[in-house]
Design a protein around this motif. Structure first.
Motif, PDB file in Angstrom:
ATOM      1  N   PRO A  55      -0.590   3.448   4.346  1.00  0.00           N
ATOM      2  CA  PRO A  55      -0.026   3.990   3.099  1.00  0.00           C
ATOM      3  C   PRO A  55       1.472   4.246   3.170  1.00  0.00           C
ATOM      4  O   PRO A  55       2.181   4.095   2.178  1.00  0.00           O
ATOM      5  N   GLN A  56       1.973   4.617   4.364  1.00  0.00           N
ATOM      6  CA  GLN A  56       3.412   4.878   4.475  1.00  0.00           C
ATOM      7  C   GLN A  56       4.241   3.611   4.309  1.00  0.00           C
ATOM      8  O   GLN A  56       5.419   3.677   3.913  1.00  0.00           O
ATOM      9  N   LEU A  64     -10.385  -8.145  -1.400  1.00  0.00           N
ATOM     10  CA  LEU A  64     -10.754  -6.740  -1.522  1.00  0.00           C
ATOM     11  C   LEU A  64     -10.618  -6.276  -2.964  1.00  0.00           C
ATOM     12  O   LEU A  64      -9.745  -6.739  -3.702  1.00  0.00           O
ATOM     13  N   ASP A  65     -11.464  -5.337  -3.347  1.00  0.00           N
ATOM     14  CA  ASP A  65     -11.337  -4.659  -4.632  1.00  0.00           C
ATOM     15  C   ASP A  65     -10.755  -3.277  -4.332  1.00  0.00           C
ATOM     16  O   ASP A  65     -11.481  -2.359  -3.928  1.00  0.00           O
ATOM     17  N   LEU A  66      -9.454  -3.153  -4.500  1.00  0.00           N
ATOM     18  CA  LEU A  66      -8.752  -1.961  -4.038  1.00  0.00           C
ATOM     19  C   LEU A  66      -8.925  -0.787  -4.996  1.00  0.00           C
ATOM     20  O   LEU A  66      -8.962  -0.969  -6.223  1.00  0.00           O
ATOM     21  N   GLU A  67      -9.014   0.392  -4.417  1.00  0.00           N
ATOM     22  CA  GLU A  67      -8.991   1.590  -5.246  1.00  0.00           C
ATOM     23  C   GLU A  67      -7.586   1.738  -5.838  1.00  0.00           C
ATOM     24  O   GLU A  67      -6.610   1.214  -5.305  1.00  0.00           O
ATOM     25  N   GLN A  68      -7.481   2.451  -6.952  1.00  0.00           N
ATOM     26  CA  GLN A  68      -6.281   2.389  -7.783  1.00  0.00           C
ATOM     27  C   GLN A  68      -5.011   2.835  -7.066  1.00  0.00           C
ATOM     28  O   GLN A  68      -3.948   2.201  -7.207  1.00  0.00           O
ATOM     29  N   THR A  69      -5.087   3.900  -6.280  1.00  0.00           N
ATOM     30  CA  THR A  69      -3.888   4.391  -5.597  1.00  0.00           C
ATOM     31  C   THR A  69      -3.343   3.344  -4.636  1.00  0.00           C
ATOM     32  O   THR A  69      -2.131   3.081  -4.579  1.00  0.00           O
ATOM     33  N   MET A  70      -4.227   2.718  -3.882  1.00  0.00           N
ATOM     34  CA  MET A  70      -3.833   1.674  -2.934  1.00  0.00           C
ATOM     35  C   MET A  70      -3.250   0.470  -3.669  1.00  0.00           C
ATOM     36  O   MET A  70      -2.219  -0.088  -3.275  1.00  0.00           O
ATOM     37  N   LEU A  71      -3.908   0.077  -4.762  1.00  0.00           N
ATOM     38  CA  LEU A  71      -3.451  -1.075  -5.537  1.00  0.00           C
ATOM     39  C   LEU A  71      -2.062  -0.831  -6.112  1.00  0.00           C
ATOM     40  O   LEU A  71      -1.181  -1.704  -6.033  1.00  0.00           O
ATOM     41  N   ARG A 128       2.937   0.970   2.458  1.00  0.00           N
ATOM     42  CA  ARG A 128       2.441   0.400   1.200  1.00  0.00           C
ATOM     43  C   ARG A 128       2.010  -1.060   1.386  1.00  0.00           C
ATOM     44  O   ARG A 128       2.170  -1.891   0.516  1.00  0.00           O
ATOM     45  N   ARG A 129       1.413  -1.339   2.529  1.00  0.00           N
ATOM     46  CA  ARG A 129       0.936  -2.690   2.799  1.00  0.00           C
ATOM     47  C   ARG A 129      -0.072  -2.651   3.951  1.00  0.00           C
ATOM     48  O   ARG A 129      -0.219  -1.640   4.639  1.00  0.00           O
ATOM     49  N   PHE A 130      -0.729  -3.800   4.162  1.00  0.00           N
ATOM     50  CA  PHE A 130      -1.654  -3.973   5.271  1.00  0.00           C
ATOM     51  C   PHE A 130      -0.886  -4.518   6.471  1.00  0.00           C
ATOM     52  O   PHE A 130       0.181  -5.117   6.333  1.00  0.00           O
ATOM     53  N   VAL A 131      -1.451  -4.325   7.663  1.00  0.00           N
ATOM     54  CA  VAL A 131      -0.791  -4.796   8.878  1.00  0.00           C
ATOM     55  C   VAL A 131      -1.806  -5.484   9.796  1.00  0.00           C
ATOM     56  O   VAL A 131      -2.986  -5.138   9.815  1.00  0.00           O
ATOM     57  N   SER A 132      -1.318  -6.453  10.550  1.00  0.00           N
ATOM     58  CA  SER A 132      -2.117  -7.079  11.610  1.00  0.00           C
ATOM     59  C   SER A 132      -1.991  -6.249  12.881  1.00  0.00           C
ATOM     60  O   SER A 132      -1.233  -5.273  12.930  1.00  0.00           O
ATOM     61  N   ARG A 133      -2.710  -6.659  13.936  1.00  0.00           N
ATOM     62  CA  ARG A 133      -2.668  -5.904  15.190  1.00  0.00           C
ATOM     63  C   ARG A 133      -2.511  -6.854  16.367  1.00  0.00           C
ATOM     64  O   ARG A 133      -3.196  -7.874  16.472  1.00  0.00           O
ATOM     65  N   ASP A 134      -1.593  -6.527  17.233  1.00  0.00           N
ATOM     66  CA  ASP A 134      -1.384  -7.265  18.479  1.00  0.00           C
ATOM     67  C   ASP A 134      -2.456  -6.810  19.466  1.00  0.00           C
ATOM     68  O   ASP A 134      -2.463  -5.653  19.909  1.00  0.00           O
ATOM     69  N   LEU A 135      -3.383  -7.687  19.811  1.00  0.00           N
ATOM     70  CA  LEU A 135      -4.503  -7.291  20.665  1.00  0.00           C
ATOM     71  C   LEU A 135      -4.114  -7.148  22.125  1.00  0.00           C
ATOM     72  O   LEU A 135      -4.873  -6.571  22.906  1.00  0.00           O
ATOM     73  N   ILE A 136      -2.959  -7.659  22.511  1.00  0.00           N
ATOM     74  CA  ILE A 136      -2.524  -7.501  23.898  1.00  0.00           C
ATOM     75  C   ILE A 136      -1.830  -6.158  24.100  1.00  0.00           C
ATOM     76  O   ILE A 136      -2.126  -5.422  25.054  1.00  0.00           O
ATOM     77  N   SER A 137      -0.949  -5.781  23.199  1.00  0.00           N
ATOM     78  CA  SER A 137      -0.276  -4.473  23.315  1.00  0.00           C
ATOM     79  C   SER A 137      -1.080  -3.363  22.651  1.00  0.00           C
ATOM     80  O   SER A 137      -0.905  -2.183  22.990  1.00  0.00           O
ATOM     81  N   GLY A 138      -1.933  -3.727  21.702  1.00  0.00           N
ATOM     82  CA  GLY A 138      -2.674  -2.734  20.933  1.00  0.00           C
ATOM     83  C   GLY A 138      -1.905  -2.161  19.768  1.00  0.00           C
ATOM     84  O   GLY A 138      -2.404  -1.284  19.052  1.00  0.00           O
TER      85      GLY A 138
END
Length: 431
Positions: A280-281, A310-317, A283-293
Motif C-alpha cells: 500500500p505504501q 484479480l478483482d480488487l477491493e475499492q481502496t486498493m483499486l 500503491r502497487r504490487f511487487v515481485s520477490r527475489d527468492l535468493i535474497s528474500g
C-alpha cells in the motif's frame, strides 16, 4: 487516407512463415511464444482458422514435461543470436530451453469463443487439443517453478519474463557472472540502434544463465538448485492465473471435473499469493527475489499486471490507478514500462521505459475487469494514435511518441486489430 487495418493484416501476412508468424523479419526470425499468443488473437479478428494454426504450430515445440519454450526454431536462420546450437536442447524440433509468460490459455479462449460465435466447424476438436497442451504447461509451471506451492511462479532467466532488461532485474541480475562458455556474438544491434537494446554486459549475464542451465541438461530440479537468478514474478503469475481462469472455463465446458478441481486449486493459490504482494505504501504490487528474500521495488509495468487476474477491493483499486495516472502525467504515449521519474528509466531502451502495445492490452483487460473502462479506453486510444502516427513499431518512446526497435512488428499489428474490435461505448466511470 491510410487503411491501417489493411496495413496490420499485411504485416501479419508478410511475417507469416507457414502457419506461424515471426515477430519481425531478421531481428526475430523464429516463432516466439507469447508473441504468437497475441498474434493469434489478432488473427481471430478476421481469420479464425489461421488463429488456431498459430497456436498449433507453437505447441509443436512443447516438451515432454509440458513446457512450451520461448522460441521454436522451425527453420534455420543466421540473423539471430542465440540460435538453436547455443541452447543445446536436443529436441526433434529445435527450441530454446526456457519459457515465456503463458498468454496461451487466454488467447485460446478468445479464439475459441470467436469460432463458436461464427459457428465454425471443428472448433471443439481443435480447442480440446490445444486445451490439453495448455493444461500440461500450467502443470509444468506449478511443478517446476513453484515447487514449494507458494502460488507465485518463479523465473530463472530474465528472458522468461518477456521484459528482458527491465529495471526489475537490476539487483538480481547483477549477482550473475558475466563469464560465458559460449561466445557472445550479438546480431540484434546489426538490425536496430544499440541505444534501443540491452547492454553488452546484460547479454553476457543472459548467456551465462543459458550456459548454466544447459550444463543441467535443462532438468527442472537441477536448474532450480543451480539458478543464480530466481525471481517470484507478479506479471507472469498474473498471466498464468488469467489463463488458468480461461482453462477452468474450458474444463467445465468439456465436462472435465478432475481438471477443473486442479485448476481451481492452482488459481486460488495464485490469487492469494498475488494479493499478498500488494504494497500500500507504494500503491502497487511487487515481485520477490527468492535468493535474497527481498521485495523487488523497481517501478515497472509488471506492478499493475495483477489487475488482469484479480478483482480488487475499492481502496486498493483506487490507489493502483492513481499511481498509474501519476506515471502517465505529461507523456506523449501511455503506458511506460518503467516509471518516468525512476533513476533506471530510459525512454528508448527496450524494457526500461518504452511503451508496448501488448502490455497496454493486458493492462486494458485488467482495468476493464475492475470497472475502470474510461482509463482502459484512454490507454487504447493512446496506443492506436501512436501506431497510426508512428507506424507498427516494436515499442514507442513515451516522451516523444517515436516508434522504436523493430518495424512492421507482428504483435503491434495484432494489438491494433484487437483494439479496433473492442471499442467501448457509453463510458461513464472516471479515469
Amino acid at each position: 487516407m491510410t487503411d491501417y487495418t489493411d496495413t496490420a493484416r499485411q504485416i501479419l501476412a508478410t511475417n507469416d512463415r507457414g502457419g506461424y508468424t515471426v515477430p519481425t523479419d531478421r531481428l526475430y526470425p523464429f516463432q516466439w511464444n507469447w508473441d504468437s499468443a497475441f498474434v493469434a488473437m489478432g488473427f481471430a479478428t478476421y481469420d479464425v482458422p489461421r488463429a488456431y494454426r498459430e497456436l498449433e504450430r507453437l505447441i509443436e515445440g512443447q516438451w515432454a514435461d509440458g513446457m512450451i519454450p520461448h522460441i521454436v526454431f522451425h527453420t534455420p536462420s543466421d540473423t539471430y543470436f542465440p540460435g538453436s546450437s547455443v541452447w543445446r536442447t536436443h529436441h526433434s524440433i529445435p527450441t530454446s530451453g526456457i519459457t515465456q509468460p503463458p498468454v496461451f490459455g487466454l488467447a485460446l479462449k478468445r479464439v475459441h469463443d470467436t469460432a463458436i460465435s461464427q459457428g465454425l466447424t471443428d472448433t471443439r476438436r481443435r480447442s480440446r487439443i490445444l486445451y490439453n497442451a495448455a493444461l500440461r504447461w500450467h502443470r509444468w509451471w506449478y511443478a517446476a517453478r513453484d515447487p514449494e506451492n507458494t502460488g507465485l511462479v518463479a523465473l530463472l532467466h530474465p528472458w522468461e519474463s518477456g521484459s528482458d532488461n527491465s529495471p526489475a532485474w537490476d539487483i538480481a541480475l547483477a549477482r550473475v557472472s558475466t563469464t560465458t562458455e559460449t561466445t557472445v556474438a550479438r546480431k540484434d544491434t546489426g538490425h536496430v540502434d544499440a541505444a534501443m537494446r540491452p547492454h553488452d554486459e546484460d547479454y553476457r549475464r543472459f548467456i551465462h544463465l543459458v550456459d548454466t542451465y544447459a550444463a543441467c541438461e535443462w532438468h527442472p530440479e537441477r536448474q532450480w538448485a543451480a539458478a543464480p537468478f530466481k525471481v517470484a514474478e507478479i506479471q507472469t503469475t498474473a498471466i498464468l492465473l488469467r489463463s488458468g481462469e480461461a482453462l477452468l472455463e474450458f474444463a467445465r465446458e468439456f465436462g472435465l471435473d478432475s481438471d477443473a478441481q486442479q485448476l481451481e486449486t492452482f488459481n486460488a493459490r495464485s490469487r492469494s499469493a498475488l494479493l499478498a504482494q500488494w504494497r500500500p505504501q507504494l500503491r502497487r504490487f511487487v515481485s520477490r527475489d527468492l535468493i535474497s528474500g527481498d521485495d523487488i521495488n523497481a517501478p515497472t509495468q509488471a506492478c499493475f499486471c495483477p489487475l488482469l487476474a484479480l478483482d480488487l477491493e475499492q481502496t486498493m483499486l483506487e490507489a493502483a490507478t492513481a499511481e498509474m495516472n501519476d506515471w502517465s502525467d505529461g507523456l506523449s504515449v501511455l503506458f511506460p514500462s518503467t516509471q518516468p521519474t525512476y533513476s533506471g528509466f530510459e525512454a528508448r531502451r527496450y524494457w526500461r521505459g518504452p511503451v508496448w502495445a501488448v502490455i497496454n492490452w493486458l493492462l486494458m483487460d485488467g482495468l476493464q475487469r475492475n470497472g475502470k473502462d474510461a482509463m482502459a479506453e484512454k490507454l487504447r486510444r493512446s496506443t492506436v494514435l501512436a501506431i497510426e502516427t508512428k507506424g507498427f513499431a516494436e515499442y514507442f518512446d513515451p516522451l516523444t511518441g517515436e516508434g522504436c526497435g523493430g518495424l512492421g512488428f507482428s504483435w503491434t499489428a495484432a494489438a491494433y486489430l484487437w483494439f479496433l474490435e473492442t471499442v467501448k461505448t457509453d463510458i461513464t466511470d472516471p479515469a
